[in-house]
Design a protein around this motif. Structure first.
Motif, PDB file in Angstrom:
ATOM      1  N   PRO A   1      -9.659  -8.016   1.007  1.00 17.09           N
ATOM      2  CA  PRO A   1      -8.784  -7.299  -0.073  1.00 17.09           C
ATOM      3  C   PRO A   1      -9.277  -5.810  -0.045  1.00 17.09           C
ATOM      4  CG  PRO A   1     -10.510  -8.488  -1.095  1.00 17.09           C
ATOM      5  CD  PRO A   1     -10.629  -8.988   0.229  1.00 17.09           C
ATOM      6  N   GLU A   2     -10.087  -5.294   0.646  1.00 18.46           N
ATOM      7  CA  GLU A   2     -10.463  -4.226   0.425  1.00 18.46           C
ATOM      8  C   GLU A   2      -9.422  -3.215   1.451  1.00 18.46           C
ATOM      9  OE1 GLU A   2     -12.813  -2.215  -0.958  1.00 18.46           O
ATOM     10  OE2 GLU A   2     -13.830  -3.984  -1.562  1.00 18.46           O
ATOM     11  N   LEU A   3      -8.582  -3.832   2.264  1.00 17.84           N
ATOM     12  CA  LEU A   3      -7.709  -3.339   3.075  1.00 17.84           C
ATOM     13  C   LEU A   3      -6.375  -2.936   2.185  1.00 17.84           C
ATOM     14  CD1 LEU A   3      -7.644  -5.671   6.189  1.00 17.84           C
ATOM     15  CD2 LEU A   3      -8.919  -3.307   5.659  1.00 17.84           C
ATOM     16  N   LYS A   4      -6.160  -3.718   0.907  1.00 21.24           N
ATOM     17  CA  LYS A   4      -5.017  -3.492   0.021  1.00 21.24           C
ATOM     18  C   LYS A   4      -5.066  -2.006  -0.550  1.00 21.24           C
ATOM     19  CE  LYS A   4      -2.468  -7.359  -0.255  1.00 21.24           C
ATOM     20  NZ  LYS A   4      -1.151  -7.036   0.098  1.00 21.24           N
ATOM     21  N   GLN A   5      -6.187  -1.209  -0.233  1.00 28.06           N
ATOM     22  CA  GLN A   5      -6.346  -0.013  -0.862  1.00 28.06           C
ATOM     23  C   GLN A   5      -5.450   0.995   0.078  1.00 28.06           C
ATOM     24  OE1 GLN A   5     -10.108   1.371  -1.253  1.00 28.06           O
ATOM     25  NE2 GLN A   5     -10.993  -0.466  -2.260  1.00 28.06           N
ATOM     26  N   ASN A   6      -5.149   0.651   1.150  1.00 26.46           N
ATOM     27  CA  ASN A   6      -4.140   1.229   2.256  1.00 26.46           C
ATOM     28  C   ASN A   6      -2.734   0.795   1.889  1.00 26.46           C
ATOM     29  OD1 ASN A   6      -6.241   2.709   3.106  1.00 26.46           O
ATOM     30  ND2 ASN A   6      -6.858   1.110   4.295  1.00 26.46           N
ATOM     31  N   LYS A   7      -2.493   0.057   1.168  1.00 22.49           N
ATOM     32  CA  LYS A   7      -0.969  -0.520   0.934  1.00 22.49           C
ATOM     33  C   LYS A   7       0.091   0.562   0.806  1.00 22.49           C
ATOM     34  CE  LYS A   7       1.614  -3.853  -1.624  1.00 22.49           C
ATOM     35  NZ  LYS A   7       1.790  -5.057  -2.485  1.00 22.49           N
ATOM     36  N   ALA A   8       0.005   1.406   0.052  1.00 22.59           N
ATOM     37  CA  ALA A   8       0.946   2.355  -0.287  1.00 22.59           C
ATOM     38  C   ALA A   8       1.151   3.459   0.966  1.00 22.59           C
ATOM     39  CB  ALA A   8       0.541   3.351  -1.596  1.00 22.59           C
ATOM     40  N   LYS A   9       0.004   3.719   1.537  1.00 24.37           N
ATOM     41  CA  LYS A   9       0.190   4.424   2.464  1.00 24.37           C
ATOM     42  C   LYS A   9       0.790   3.915   3.736  1.00 24.37           C
ATOM     43  CE  LYS A   9      -2.847   7.225   5.760  1.00 24.37           C
ATOM     44  NZ  LYS A   9      -4.399   7.424   6.103  1.00 24.37           N
ATOM     45  N   LEU A  10       0.350   2.705   4.107  1.00 22.57           N
ATOM     46  CA  LEU A  10       0.852   1.720   5.197  1.00 22.57           C
ATOM     47  C   LEU A  10       2.404   1.632   5.051  1.00 22.57           C
ATOM     48  CD1 LEU A  10      -1.778  -0.767   6.396  1.00 22.57           C
ATOM     49  CD2 LEU A  10      -0.837   1.524   7.705  1.00 22.57           C
ATOM     50  N   LYS A  11       2.788   1.627   3.792  1.00 19.81           N
ATOM     51  CA  LYS A  11       4.267   1.161   3.701  1.00 19.81           C
ATOM     52  C   LYS A  11       5.187   2.286   4.002  1.00 19.81           C
ATOM     53  CE  LYS A  11       5.976  -1.541   0.050  1.00 19.81           C
ATOM     54  NZ  LYS A  11       6.390  -1.864  -1.220  1.00 19.81           N
ATOM     55  N   THR A  12       4.600   3.475   3.418  1.00 21.95           N
ATOM     56  CA  THR A  12       5.242   4.788   3.775  1.00 21.95           C
ATOM     57  C   THR A  12       5.198   4.985   5.363  1.00 21.95           C
ATOM     58  OG1 THR A  12       4.396   5.740   1.757  1.00 21.95           O
ATOM     59  CG2 THR A  12       5.294   7.087   3.566  1.00 21.95           C
ATOM     60  N   GLU A  13       4.076   4.638   6.018  1.00 18.75           N
ATOM     61  CA  GLU A  13       3.946   4.886   7.484  1.00 18.75           C
ATOM     62  C   GLU A  13       4.964   3.853   8.284  1.00 18.75           C
ATOM     63  OE1 GLU A  13       0.194   4.507   8.936  1.00 18.75           O
ATOM     64  OE2 GLU A  13      -0.660   6.114   7.737  1.00 18.75           O
ATOM     65  N   PHE A  14       5.263   2.569   7.854  1.00 12.98           N
ATOM     66  CA  PHE A  14       6.097   1.503   8.226  1.00 12.98           C
ATOM     67  C   PHE A  14       7.532   1.920   7.977  1.00 12.98           C
ATOM     68  CE2 PHE A  14       2.904  -1.842   9.408  1.00 12.98           C
ATOM     69  CZ  PHE A  14       2.086  -0.948  10.006  1.00 12.98           C
ATOM     70  N   GLY A  15       7.738   2.982   7.236  1.00 14.27           N
ATOM     71  CA  GLY A  15       9.225   3.145   6.690  1.00 14.27           C
ATOM     72  C   GLY A  15       9.885   2.616   5.488  1.00 14.27           C
ATOM     73  N   PHE A  16       8.925   2.061   4.474  1.00 17.14           N
ATOM     74  CA  PHE A  16       9.344   1.351   3.334  1.00 17.14           C
ATOM     75  C   PHE A  16       9.038   2.051   2.368  1.00 17.14           C
ATOM     76  CE2 PHE A  16       8.171  -2.142   6.358  1.00 17.14           C
ATOM     77  CZ  PHE A  16       9.220  -2.935   6.576  1.00 17.14           C
ATOM     78  N   SER A  17       9.777   1.875   1.251  1.00 11.02           N
ATOM     79  CA  SER A  17       9.840   2.587  -0.039  1.00 11.02           C
ATOM     80  C   SER A  17       8.804   1.910  -1.104  1.00 11.02           C
ATOM     81  CB  SER A  17      10.937   2.812  -0.741  1.00 11.02           C
ATOM     82  OG  SER A  17      11.613   1.716  -1.207  1.00 11.02           O
ATOM     83  N   HIS A  18       8.607   2.556  -1.941  1.00 10.46           N
ATOM     84  CA  HIS A  18       7.659   1.723  -3.075  1.00 10.46           C
ATOM     85  C   HIS A  18       8.355   0.799  -3.807  1.00 10.46           C
ATOM     86  CE1 HIS A  18       4.482   1.600  -6.420  1.00 10.46           C
ATOM     87  NE2 HIS A  18       5.949   1.668  -6.996  1.00 10.46           N
ATOM     88  N   GLU A  19       9.566   0.625  -4.045  1.00 13.86           N
ATOM     89  CA  GLU A  19      10.549   0.075  -4.647  1.00 13.86           C
ATOM     90  C   GLU A  19      10.953  -1.415  -3.857  1.00 13.86           C
ATOM     91  OE1 GLU A  19      11.276   3.237  -4.416  1.00 13.86           O
ATOM     92  OE2 GLU A  19      10.889   3.801  -6.295  1.00 13.86           O
ATOM     93  N   ASP A  20      10.466  -1.537  -2.519  1.00 11.30           N
ATOM     94  CA  ASP A  20      10.828  -2.441  -1.552  1.00 11.30           C
ATOM     95  C   ASP A  20       9.716  -3.477  -1.888  1.00 11.30           C
ATOM     96  OD1 ASP A  20      12.948  -1.224  -0.208  1.00 11.30           O
ATOM     97  OD2 ASP A  20      11.778  -0.344   1.354  1.00 11.30           O
ATOM     98  N   TYR A  21      10.230  -4.689  -2.111  1.00  8.66           N
ATOM     99  CA  TYR A  21       9.285  -6.085  -2.126  1.00  8.66           C
ATOM    100  C   TYR A  21       9.282  -6.772  -1.075  1.00  8.66           C
ATOM    101  CZ  TYR A  21       7.236 -10.290  -4.484  1.00  8.66           C
ATOM    102  OH  TYR A  21       6.197 -10.956  -4.631  1.00  8.66           O
TER     103      TYR A  21
END
Length: 356
Positions: free
Chosen positions: A183-203
């Motif tokens: 679960p420590e990896l989840k700390q990078n979730k926001a950064k990775l979502k942006t790198e992969f081209g997804f927005s914060h609102e995307d589920y």
């Protein structure tokens, strides 16, 4: 030093779930002081492991999966007659093993479970391909000295379809690599979502599996138009034509990155002896919706780390919508399976093996 022979057409890291399990068994058996030999058509290990094992290669020519299966069985039996060993461990349907590990789908159940109409299901029992597989399965289960199911569901199916072998069937839960999935990896979730081209609102819903039909991908795809517009489906392991909301990732190497960015992992499988996807996702801190036909379902605590669906379209939709309203704690998701280590699994296997 006792010698264990492992047998499966392919054994090695990165070759598939059961194949990787065979590779981990190999390395752990070596760690516990056993000599290990492998009968296979292909293996994939680091060089330091290759130097420690005996490899008995099988070369198969010909077309058709059943012909190759039959040739593999025949050649493997010839090899076993000329080599010395103490135990034959088979994570594969192979007659005469000392320890049979049920990591492949039980054919008797899968034929009945396949998403086909009643007539087609009945005809399947008469087709040469399935008759061959059923005969090999029956002989493998009945002739094995002991059997290991990976989860409770596997032993329950043995009780239903091969009741005479129930008393020699035991459960050893699969293990996980918690260094890779945590679960420590989840700390990078926001950064990775942006790198992969997804927005914060995307589920982001993640589906992963090489057998999309058995894993229930068509059912999930059929729901997309009924889910909120911000829901996007990531499909790993399958190639296809992507749209704005459905993204085909194909075969990927670092699935843990997609567990990190996913808000929910959905596996509406029609049958899995024990889906590693379910366990890997939980270990990574992602909630999971799996089906009543996934052996790993016993670790789902509804509303805490996910949900279990009965595969009715309406039920799956409602479970997804419920999950979207819950803020799952990644650490609690992971803690629900912390006992599933590879050392615990291998110690369980060795304990059963030593009793033969």
């Amino acid at each position: 030093m006792k010698k264990i022979i492992l047998i499966r057409p392919k054994i090695g890291f990165g070759l598939g779930g059961a194949e990787t399990m065979g590779a981990i068994l190999t390395t752990k058996f070596l760690d516990y002081g056993y000599e290990v030999g492998i009968i296979a058509t292909k293996i994939n290990f680091p060089q330091d492991i290759l130097d420690k094992i005996s490899f008995y290669p099988i070369k198969i020519k010909g077309r058709g999966s059943i012909l190759k299966y039959w040739l593999f069985l025949k050649q493997a039996m010839r090899i076993l007659k000329i080599i010395d060993y103490d135990y034959l461990v088979s994570p594969f349907r192979f007659p005469g093993s000392d320890l049979l590990i049920l990591c492949d789908p039980l054919q008797r159940f899968w034929i009945e479970q396949k998403p086909e109409n009643f007539v087609v299901k009945k005809l399947n029992f008469l087709r040469p391909r399935y008759r061959f597989l059923l005969n090999v399965e029956k002989e493998s289960i009945e002739s094995a000295k002991k059997i290991i199911a990976l989860f409770r569901m596997g032993k329950e199916l043995i009780s239903q379809y091969y009741p005479q072998t129930y008393s020699k069937t035991f459960i050893c839960n699969l293990g996980l690599d918690f260094n890779r999935f945590n679960p420590e990896l989840k700390q990078n979730k926001a950064k990775l979502k942006t790198e992969f081209g997804f927005s914060h609102e995307d589920y982001l819903i993640l589906f992963t599996g090489y057998n999309p039909r058995r894993k229930g991908l068509p059912l999930l795809l059929g729901l997309m138009n009924e889910l909120p517009e911000n829901v996007k489906l990531l499909i790993a392991g399958v190639n296809g034509k992507s749209t704005n909301r459905i993204i085909y990732l194909g075969k990927i190497g670092k699935i843990e990155k997609y567990y990190v960015i996913s808000d929910l992992v959905v596996l509406p499988t029609y049958y899995d002896p024990g889906a590693m996807v379910t366990l890997e996702a939980l270990a990574s801190g992602s909630p999971v919706i799996t089906s009543i036909f996934d052996g790993s379902k016993e670790f789902i605590k509804e509303g805490i780390n996910g949900f279990v669906t009965n595969l009715e379209k309406g039920d799956l939709k409602n479970k997804i919508l419920q999950a979207m309203d819950i803020s799952f704690d990644p650490y609690i998701c992971s803690q629900t399976i912390q006992q599933l280590t590879w050392d615990n699994y291998v110690r369980c296997v060795i304990n059963i093996l030593s009793g033969i």
